[in-house]
Design an enzyme around this catalytic site. Structure first.
Site, PDB file in Angstrom:
ATOM      1  N   GLY A 243       0.762  -1.244   0.000  1.00 21.58           N
ATOM      2  CA  GLY A 243       0.000   0.000   0.000  1.00 21.58           C
ATOM      3  C   GLY A 243       0.784   1.280   0.000  1.00 21.58           C
ATOM      4  N   GLU A 285       3.837  -6.722   2.009  1.00 21.19           N
ATOM      5  CA  GLU A 285       3.882  -7.090   0.587  1.00 21.19           C
ATOM      6  C   GLU A 285       3.725  -5.876  -0.320  1.00 21.19           C
ATOM      7  OE1 GLU A 285       1.063  -9.992   1.521  1.00 21.19           O
ATOM      8  OE2 GLU A 285      -0.662  -8.791   0.936  1.00 21.19           O
ATOM      9  N   GLY A 287       4.076  -3.599  -3.547  1.00 22.06           N
ATOM     10  CA  GLY A 287       4.180  -3.839  -4.985  1.00 22.06           C
ATOM     11  C   GLY A 287       4.580  -2.552  -5.682  1.00 22.06           C
ATOM     12  N   CYS A 356      -9.184   3.857 -29.613  1.00 26.19           N
ATOM     13  CA  CYS A 356     -10.469   4.425 -30.045  1.00 26.19           C
ATOM     14  C   CYS A 356     -11.428   4.603 -28.886  1.00 26.19           C
ATOM     15  CB  CYS A 356     -11.067   3.554 -31.130  1.00 26.19           C
ATOM     16  SG  CYS A 356     -10.195   3.794 -32.669  1.00 26.19           S
ATOM     17  N   GLU A 357     -11.078   5.482 -27.978  1.00 25.60           N
ATOM     18  CA  GLU A 357     -11.910   5.869 -26.844  1.00 25.60           C
ATOM     19  C   GLU A 357     -11.611   7.333 -26.594  1.00 25.60           C
ATOM     20  OE1 GLU A 357     -13.939   3.892 -24.850  1.00 25.60           O
ATOM     21  OE2 GLU A 357     -13.475   2.103 -26.014  1.00 25.60           O
TER      22      GLU A 357
END
Ligand SMILES: Cc1ncc(COP(=O)(O)O)c(C=O)c1O
Length: 427
Positions: A243, A285, A287, A356-357
């Protein structure tokens, strides 16, 4: 720290990472290109490990980025791994991690995943009552799977709602508030196929305010008091999750890995002593805090569209397929021109992707020096949850990944080809 620690502007005035000129890397490997700085990975990983000392262990959360070439470097610094699928487990094993260095998490593990994790010698983190049934079916009679039970401590940290996981209304963990946590521990203690080796928690991601971790630790230790008193159970391990936030923009000022570990370590030590509890081994943990600052993305500018008085769109050759975070979480990024990384001011532009967004926008407003088609842009802090969430949307092959160190670049994942796009198709 927005850029990897080896950031430098070289004699050509170009941005250099790990002793490699990003323009040379783009010429050799194409763009979009993900560049990981080995020195930064090692420094971040080592800082977690040295701050932890004898108090416990550090696992790298493979969901942030799980290429074996990356995991190998992290493992060399003494970290284990937390994985959440058979795929991540396989990647970790291929990187050379041993089963006893791996925790297998996930809120809906399949029977097959539980079996694979068990066979590999990994520790399971139970997250849901259904898993107790699966264990009964999957683990051979007379054997026991080493497991922790995931608890939801009911803390809502100061982060985006979509990435906070410790509150009551969450799909993760057994809630303390409604009694499910205690019931799950009782079930685990009686379970014939399970050896309960601890409790686990994780309150969310991209957290800057470490008081949330202190508060979560206090909630967990209060639960431990109840479990000791009522069930005579004292866990050997206590997982506090990951976190720790990182800087994505110049304004971001996150705590360091050392500060993160020290706050949680001392909350555990002082809190256990105060409550007369045996101190469990701490498991964390991280990340994002390991992978995020180590990675940058290099894009090539293509089409530039001016809407006078409204906006200038600068389109790059990647976007939401390699970095979904702006679209998913409203995440903000910085960018610099590879040829003039420290140029001040400039014009206000919007960096658009090529998908294409309409919402495929990487950076909605940023000042950059004048840009032309063919210019290279570097977006820092893209080492975590970018490629890990990458897709082949619009039939776009995923980018190449290089690891740089001491002026050398090695490919740890090659660029996908059109044949790769067809690999699973039945023609
Ligand atoms: C259970 C668990 N552990 C660890 C992590 C890693 O978090 P981060 O990358 O923020 O350190 C996550 C991600 O949200 C997670 O869900």
């Amino acid at each position: 720290m927005l850029f990897p620690i080896t950031y430098r502007v070289n004699a050509r005035g170009h941005l250099e990472i790990g002793g490699c000129d990003l323009a040379d890397l783009a010429a050799a490997h194409g763009t979009p290109l993900f560049v990981y700085d080995e020195a930064t990975i090692r420094q971040r990983a080592a800082e977690f490990v040295s701050a932890m000392g004898e108090a416990g262990r550090v696992l790298y959360s493979a969901k942030a980025f799980a290429s074996p070439g990356f995991l190998r470097v992290v493992a060399e610094e003494g970290l284990g791994a937390d994985v959440v699928s058979a795929g991540e487990l396989e990647l970790a094993l291929r990187a050379g991690l041993k089963g006893d260095q791996i925790f297998f998490l996930g809120n809906n593990k399949s029977a097959q995943e539980i079996a694979l994790a068990y066979q590999a010698g990994a520790t399971l983190v139970i997250d849901g009552a259904y898993e107790f049934e699966l264990l009964q079916r999957v683990i051979p009679e007379g054997e026991r799977a080493r497991a922790l039970v995931r608890i939801s401590p009911g803390i809502k940290p100061d982060t985006h709602d979509f990435i906070s996981t410790g509150q009551l209304d969450s799909k993760f963990g057994f809630s303390i508030e409604n009694g499910q946590a205690r019931a799950a521990v009782e079930t685990a203690l009686r379970h014939p196929r399970l050896e309960l080796v601890g409790l686990h928690s994780h309150i969310g991601s991209q957290i800057f305010d470490l008081r949330a971790h202190q508060a979560a630790m206090d909630v967990m230790l209060d639960l431990l008091v109840e479990l000791k008193r009522d069930l005579g159970y004292e866990p050997a391990n206590l997982g506090a999750g990951g976190g720790l936030g990182i800087a994505y923009t110049k304004e971001d000022d996150p705590p360091t890995p050392r500060q993160f570990v020290e706050v949680i370590r001392s909350a555990l030590a002082a809190g256990s002593d105060r409550r007369g509890l045996k101190r469990p081994q701490l498991v964390i943990e991280p990340g994002r805090a390991v992978a995020g600052p180590a990675g940058v993305t290099v894009y090539t500018v293509g089409s530039i569209k001016d809407i006078p008085g409204v906006r200038r769109f600068v389109a790059v050759d990647g976007g939401m397929g390699d970095n979904i975070r702006p679209k998913l979480y409203g995440a903000r990024y910085e960018a610099v021109k590879v040829a003039e990384p420290e140029a001040a001011g400039g014009e206000l532009v919007t960096i658009a992707g090529k998908y294409c967004e309409s919402t495929d926008i990487l950076i909605s407003e940023i000042r950059l020096p004048p840009l032309q088609p063919g210019d290279l842009l570097c977006v820092p802090a893209t080492g975590a949850y970018c490629l890990a969430m990458a897709s082949n949307y619009n039939g776009m092959p995923r980018p190449e990944v290089v690891m740089v160190a001491a002026g050398q670049a090695r490919v740890i994942r090659r660029r996908e080809t059109l044949d790769d796009l067809l690999a699973a198709e039945v023609l």
